[in-house]
Design a protein around this motif. Structure first.
Motif, PDB file in Angstrom:
ATOM      1  N   LEU A  18      37.268 -38.839   7.036  1.00 45.51           N
ATOM      2  CA  LEU A  18      37.886 -37.550   7.298  1.00 45.51           C
ATOM      3  C   LEU A  18      38.620 -37.108   6.041  1.00 45.51           C
ATOM      4  O   LEU A  18      39.077 -37.942   5.259  1.00 45.51           O
ATOM      5  CB  LEU A  18      38.897 -37.623   8.445  1.00 45.51           C
ATOM      6  N   ARG A  19      38.736 -35.803   5.895  1.00 43.05           N
ATOM      7  CA  ARG A  19      39.516 -35.251   4.795  1.00 43.05           C
ATOM      8  C   ARG A  19      40.607 -34.359   5.370  1.00 43.05           C
ATOM      9  O   ARG A  19      40.307 -33.338   5.993  1.00 43.05           O
ATOM     10  CB  ARG A  19      38.648 -34.450   3.837  1.00 43.05           C
ATOM     11  N   LEU A  20      41.832 -34.776   5.185  1.00 41.25           N
ATOM     12  CA  LEU A  20      42.963 -33.983   5.619  1.00 41.25           C
ATOM     13  C   LEU A  20      43.394 -33.044   4.503  1.00 41.25           C
ATOM     14  O   LEU A  20      43.317 -33.390   3.330  1.00 41.25           O
ATOM     15  CB  LEU A  20      44.136 -34.876   6.006  1.00 41.25           C
ATOM     16  N   ASN A  59      50.350 -43.212  -5.466  1.00 44.55           N
ATOM     17  CA  ASN A  59      50.679 -44.527  -4.933  1.00 44.55           C
ATOM     18  C   ASN A  59      50.212 -44.574  -3.482  1.00 44.55           C
ATOM     19  O   ASN A  59      50.155 -43.530  -2.811  1.00 44.55           O
ATOM     20  CB  ASN A  59      52.182 -44.787  -5.026  1.00 44.55           C
ATOM     21  N   TYR A  60      49.893 -45.770  -3.041  1.00 36.21           N
ATOM     22  CA  TYR A  60      49.333 -45.941  -1.706  1.00 36.21           C
ATOM     23  C   TYR A  60      49.971 -47.133  -1.004  1.00 36.21           C
ATOM     24  O   TYR A  60      50.342 -48.120  -1.647  1.00 36.21           O
ATOM     25  CB  TYR A  60      47.822 -46.172  -1.790  1.00 36.21           C
ATOM     26  N   ALA A  61      50.036 -47.040   0.305  1.00 33.37           N
ATOM     27  CA  ALA A  61      50.392 -48.204   1.097  1.00 33.37           C
ATOM     28  C   ALA A  61      49.278 -49.240   0.970  1.00 33.37           C
ATOM     29  O   ALA A  61      48.100 -48.888   0.818  1.00 33.37           O
ATOM     30  CB  ALA A  61      50.577 -47.804   2.557  1.00 33.37           C
ATOM     31  N   ASP A  62      49.654 -50.503   1.028  1.00 36.62           N
ATOM     32  CA  ASP A  62      48.651 -51.565   0.897  1.00 36.62           C
ATOM     33  C   ASP A  62      47.545 -51.432   1.947  1.00 36.62           C
ATOM     34  O   ASP A  62      46.385 -51.769   1.680  1.00 36.62           O
ATOM     35  CB  ASP A  62      49.325 -52.930   1.035  1.00 36.62           C
ATOM     36  N   SER A  63      47.908 -50.951   3.118  1.00 43.82           N
ATOM     37  CA  SER A  63      46.947 -50.875   4.219  1.00 43.82           C
ATOM     38  C   SER A  63      45.829 -49.868   3.976  1.00 43.82           C
ATOM     39  O   SER A  63      44.797 -49.915   4.657  1.00 43.82           O
ATOM     40  CB  SER A  63      47.671 -50.530   5.522  1.00 43.82           C
ATOM     41  N   VAL A  64      46.014 -48.959   3.013  1.00 38.17           N
ATOM     42  CA  VAL A  64      44.996 -47.917   2.786  1.00 38.17           C
ATOM     43  C   VAL A  64      44.423 -47.947   1.366  1.00 38.17           C
ATOM     44  O   VAL A  64      43.507 -47.185   1.066  1.00 38.17           O
ATOM     45  CB  VAL A  64      45.548 -46.510   3.083  1.00 38.17           C
ATOM     46  N   PHE A  68      41.690 -44.713   0.878  1.00 35.90           N
ATOM     47  CA  PHE A  68      42.229 -43.350   0.902  1.00 35.90           C
ATOM     48  C   PHE A  68      42.458 -42.865  -0.525  1.00 35.90           C
ATOM     49  O   PHE A  68      42.817 -43.643  -1.403  1.00 35.90           O
ATOM     50  CB  PHE A  68      43.559 -43.298   1.651  1.00 35.90           C
ATOM     51  N   THR A  69      42.273 -41.566  -0.719  1.00 36.12           N
ATOM     52  CA  THR A  69      42.529 -40.946  -2.021  1.00 36.12           C
ATOM     53  C   THR A  69      43.291 -39.643  -1.824  1.00 36.12           C
ATOM     54  O   THR A  69      42.843 -38.781  -1.058  1.00 36.12           O
ATOM     55  CB  THR A  69      41.216 -40.668  -2.764  1.00 36.12           C
ATOM     56  N   VAL A  70      44.404 -39.510  -2.512  1.00 33.65           N
ATOM     57  CA  VAL A  70      45.208 -38.297  -2.430  1.00 33.65           C
ATOM     58  C   VAL A  70      44.942 -37.456  -3.676  1.00 33.65           C
ATOM     59  O   VAL A  70      44.734 -37.985  -4.778  1.00 33.65           O
ATOM     60  CB  VAL A  70      46.705 -38.634  -2.293  1.00 33.65           C
ATOM     61  N   SER A  71      44.956 -36.139  -3.485  1.00 37.05           N
ATOM     62  CA  SER A  71      44.772 -35.216  -4.604  1.00 37.05           C
ATOM     63  C   SER A  71      45.529 -33.925  -4.297  1.00 37.05           C
ATOM     64  O   SER A  71      45.879 -33.668  -3.139  1.00 37.05           O
ATOM     65  CB  SER A  71      43.292 -34.924  -4.846  1.00 37.05           C
ATOM     66  N   ARG A  72      45.758 -33.144  -5.322  1.00 37.57           N
ATOM     67  CA  ARG A  72      46.450 -31.872  -5.115  1.00 37.57           C
ATOM     68  C   ARG A  72      45.868 -30.812  -6.033  1.00 37.57           C
ATOM     69  O   ARG A  72      45.320 -31.123  -7.108  1.00 37.57           O
ATOM     70  CB  ARG A  72      47.947 -32.009  -5.335  1.00 37.57           C
ATOM     71  N   ASP A  73      45.995 -29.569  -5.613  1.00 33.64           N
ATOM     72  CA  ASP A  73      45.565 -28.410  -6.393  1.00 33.64           C
ATOM     73  C   ASP A  73      46.759 -27.474  -6.447  1.00 33.64           C
ATOM     74  O   ASP A  73      47.032 -26.752  -5.476  1.00 33.64           O
ATOM     75  CB  ASP A  73      44.359 -27.750  -5.719  1.00 33.64           C
ATOM     76  N   HIS A  80      45.421 -32.905  -0.507  1.00 34.34           N
ATOM     77  CA  HIS A  80      44.371 -33.447   0.339  1.00 34.34           C
ATOM     78  C   HIS A  80      44.500 -34.957   0.448  1.00 34.34           C
ATOM     79  O   HIS A  80      45.021 -35.620  -0.451  1.00 34.34           O
ATOM     80  CB  HIS A  80      42.998 -33.107  -0.247  1.00 34.34           C
ATOM     81  N   LEU A  81      43.989 -35.479   1.547  1.00 32.55           N
ATOM     82  CA  LEU A  81      43.907 -36.922   1.719  1.00 32.55           C
ATOM     83  C   LEU A  81      42.494 -37.239   2.201  1.00 32.55           C
ATOM     84  O   LEU A  81      42.135 -36.922   3.345  1.00 32.55           O
ATOM     85  CB  LEU A  81      44.943 -37.424   2.724  1.00 32.55           C
ATOM     86  N   GLN A  82      41.707 -37.828   1.328  1.00 30.72           N
ATOM     87  CA  GLN A  82      40.367 -38.279   1.675  1.00 30.72           C
ATOM     88  C   GLN A  82      40.472 -39.677   2.251  1.00 30.72           C
ATOM     89  O   GLN A  82      40.974 -40.587   1.585  1.00 30.72           O
ATOM     90  CB  GLN A  82      39.456 -38.275   0.449  1.00 30.72           C
ATOM     91  N   MET A  83      39.995 -39.846   3.469  1.00 31.60           N
ATOM     92  CA  MET A  83      40.111 -41.125   4.169  1.00 31.60           C
ATOM     93  C   MET A  83      38.710 -41.651   4.470  1.00 31.60           C
ATOM     94  O   MET A  83      37.948 -41.001   5.194  1.00 31.60           O
ATOM     95  CB  MET A  83      40.902 -40.949   5.465  1.00 31.60           C
ATOM     96  N   ASN A  84      38.395 -42.795   3.923  1.00 38.30           N
ATOM     97  CA  ASN A  84      37.094 -43.429   4.116  1.00 38.30           C
ATOM     98  C   ASN A  84      37.258 -44.766   4.819  1.00 38.30           C
ATOM     99  O   ASN A  84      38.356 -45.324   4.880  1.00 38.30           O
ATOM    100  CB  ASN A  84      36.403 -43.633   2.767  1.00 38.30           C
TER     101      ASN A  84
END
Length: 127
Positions: A18-20, A59-64, A68-73, A80-84
């Motif tokens: 999902l992509r938030l 930075n990310y929590a160890d669990s993700v 997960f990848t965070v990005s901004r525009d 955005h938060l790309q969750m795989n």
């Protein structure tokens, strides 16, 4: 303060993606570090990922980490938060949040630092 609105949540099968997205309104979006947090039923709010004002540090929590990848525009005032590779343990309400920072500041995964929050979007991972 910024006004934040999340979108992109939903029901997904284990292993899916999902992509938030989080849209911001207000002035000087680029003055804010941004974070994604989540809260599962019966649990406290957990920091998931953060991104600096320019997007050059994350930075990310160890669990993700690694999933997960965070990005901004900054031009579009979006984060955005790309969750795989999602698992049932990722089921939660996901919130984006903003923290006013100095130029070299780095947001942290502690929710108490943030003064602008979205309303949240539900992510459910289930078969």
């Amino acid at each position: 303060q910024l006004q934040l609105v999340e979108s992109g949540g939903g029901l997904v099968q284990p292993g899916g993606s999902l992509r938030l997205s989080c849209a911001a309104s207000g002035i000087r979006f680029d003055f804010y570090g941004l974070g994604w947090f989540r809260q599962a039923p019966g649990k406290g709010r957990e920091g998931v990922s953060v991104i600096s004002r320019t997007g050059d540090r994350t930075n990310y929590a160890d669990s993700v980490k690694g999933r997960f990848t965070v990005s901004r525009d900054n031009a579009k005032k979006m984060v955005h938060l790309q969750m795989n590779s999602l698992t049932p343990e990722d089921t939660a309400i996901y919130y984006c949040a903003a923290e006013l920072l100095p130029p070299m500041g780095m947001p942290e995964l502690r929710s108490s630092n943030y003064n602008s929050w979205g309303q949240g979007t539900q992510v459910t991972v289930s078969s």
